[in-house]
Design an enzyme around this catalytic site. Structure first.
Site: not given
Ligand code: MG
Length: 392
Positions: A52, A178, A217, A243, A269, A296, A326, A345
């Site tokens: 995503n 988070k 984040d 983050e 990420e 990621d 991520h 995550e």
């Protein structure tokens, strides 16, 4: 060993959520099915999708990476006799110049995920075990630490809605959560800060006042003065991590922030290559004893490149335990277990059906234990497999 067939499609993963930088009303994902044949009558179909936050890449896949993979012909096997995605990766990246990675790393990552799924299926093993056997002296972790990522800005949600959401995560077995900070897109900084401090206070009440169970984040929203202002207000909470405070590619700004903020920072990420990751380690002032790296594997050219990133980290004195990817996908969960990362995550309530893990892997006390299903195990996640099946 040969890639003989590839099908691709685009699936929506839109939602009425927003972080400090984007809303997800038009978010999409590429999905692929890749058939690998061994030449002795065995074949496996691997599935892949993009993580995503980046959009589907049908053009790059159709014009460059799928044709190259299909034209590659016979590929050399791994020394253990199995299928080797690194050989396929080299074929995909032929005639690509270094630097300027853009989103081709996303397109390559989609295919890379499917190639690993196929490699593990052909070996008759779950991916976590194949990775431990090939790259980690056979030593896999028994389970992976995961945290619940959520706390997005949503119309009409309010602090009460946020607290309810966090309670659901705790009820589902998570220990650490988070939430987003920095305000919905367009919110003035002072207003965002006021609102975020109230949200943090409310969530901490549910977490017994323990800052080590809360991450925040900012999705790269702040300039340096904004990040320093937030850092000064966040410091007393001793949060698990802060983050993406800054633009992910501005390493010098991170180095200044790290001098002023003692608690852990997390980022990575939106760095999609080994050279970008190496520049972060060299220049961003990050601290190997506390900071968290979130590259990621699905977005950064796949696991073939991620293995190179782990090697680079080792050479710079960083443990793989500092890595918590991520993406909240099953692929990174296998990598965490098989290669001894710090965790992964998880998105319990967003990005369905790509977010979340297999249906038979519940979260217990913030940990997930993987099964023996060969491959990545998408077949054991009913909602995702229903979508992937249409490629068959
Ligand atoms: Mg993030």
């Amino acid at each position: 060993m040969k890639v003989t067939r590839i099908r691709q499609d685009v699936a929506p993963i839109s939602g009425a959520i927003a972080n400090a930088y984007i809303d997800f009303s038009h978010m999409t994902a590429s999905i692929v099915a890749v058939t690998v044949e061994t030449g002795d009558g065995r074949r496996a179909v691997g599935f892949g999708f993009n993580s995503n936050g980046r959009y589907a890449q049908p053009g790059l896949l159709a014009e460059r990476f799928i044709p190259r993979l299909l034209a590659a012909g016979e590929l050399p096997a791994h020394p253990d006799g199995g299928f080797d995605p690194a050989a396929a990766w080299a074929a995909m990246m032929r005639n690509e110049k270094p630097g300027g990675h853009g989103e081709r790393s996303v397109a390559v990552g989609v295919l890379d995920m499917a190639l690993w799924d196929a490699a593990a299926k052909l070996a008759g093993k779950p991916l976590w075990r194949l990775l431990a056997d090939r790259y980690h002296a056979g030593a896999a972790d028994a389970a992976a630490w995961v945290y619940a990522a959520g706390g997005y800005y949503q119309p009409g949600k309010g602090t009460a809605g946020l607290v309810e959401e966090i309670r659901r995560y705790l009820d589902a077995g998570y220990r650490v959560v988070k939430i987003k900070i920095g305000g919905a897109p367009g919110t003035p900084l002072a207003e965002a800060l006021r609102e975020d401090l109230a949200r943090i206070e409310a969530v901490l009440t549910v977490l017994g006042g323990d800052g080590s169970r809360l991450c925040v984040d900012a999705n790269g929203r702040f300039d340096l003065p904004g990040a320093l202002t937030y850092a000064a207000h966040l410091a007393p909470y001793r949060l698990r991590w802060f983050e993406e405070p800054l633009d992910p590619l501005d390493y010098a700004m991170h180095a200044v922030l790290a001098e002023h903020y003692e608690a852990p920072l997390a980022t990575g990420e939106n760095l999609f290559s080994l050279p970008d990751a190496r520049n972060l380690i060299r220049h961003a002032g990050l601290r190997p004893d506390r900071d968290v790296l979130q590259f990621d594997p699905a977005l950064c050219y796949g696991l073939v490149e991620y293995l190179r990133i782990l090697e680079m980290l080792r050479a710079h004195g960083w443990s793989p335990r500092r890595c918590v990817p991520h993406g909240g996908h099953q692929f990174a969960l296998h990598i965490a277990v098989g290669l001894g990362l710090g965790g992964n995550e998880s998105y319990p309530e967003v990005f369905a059906p790509f977010g979340g893990f297999a249906d038979d892997t519940p979260i217990r006390d913030g940990m997930v234990r993987l099964t023996e299903t060969p491959g990545i195990g998408f077949e054991a996640k009913a909602d995702l497999y229903a979508l992937l099946r249409r490629l068959l």
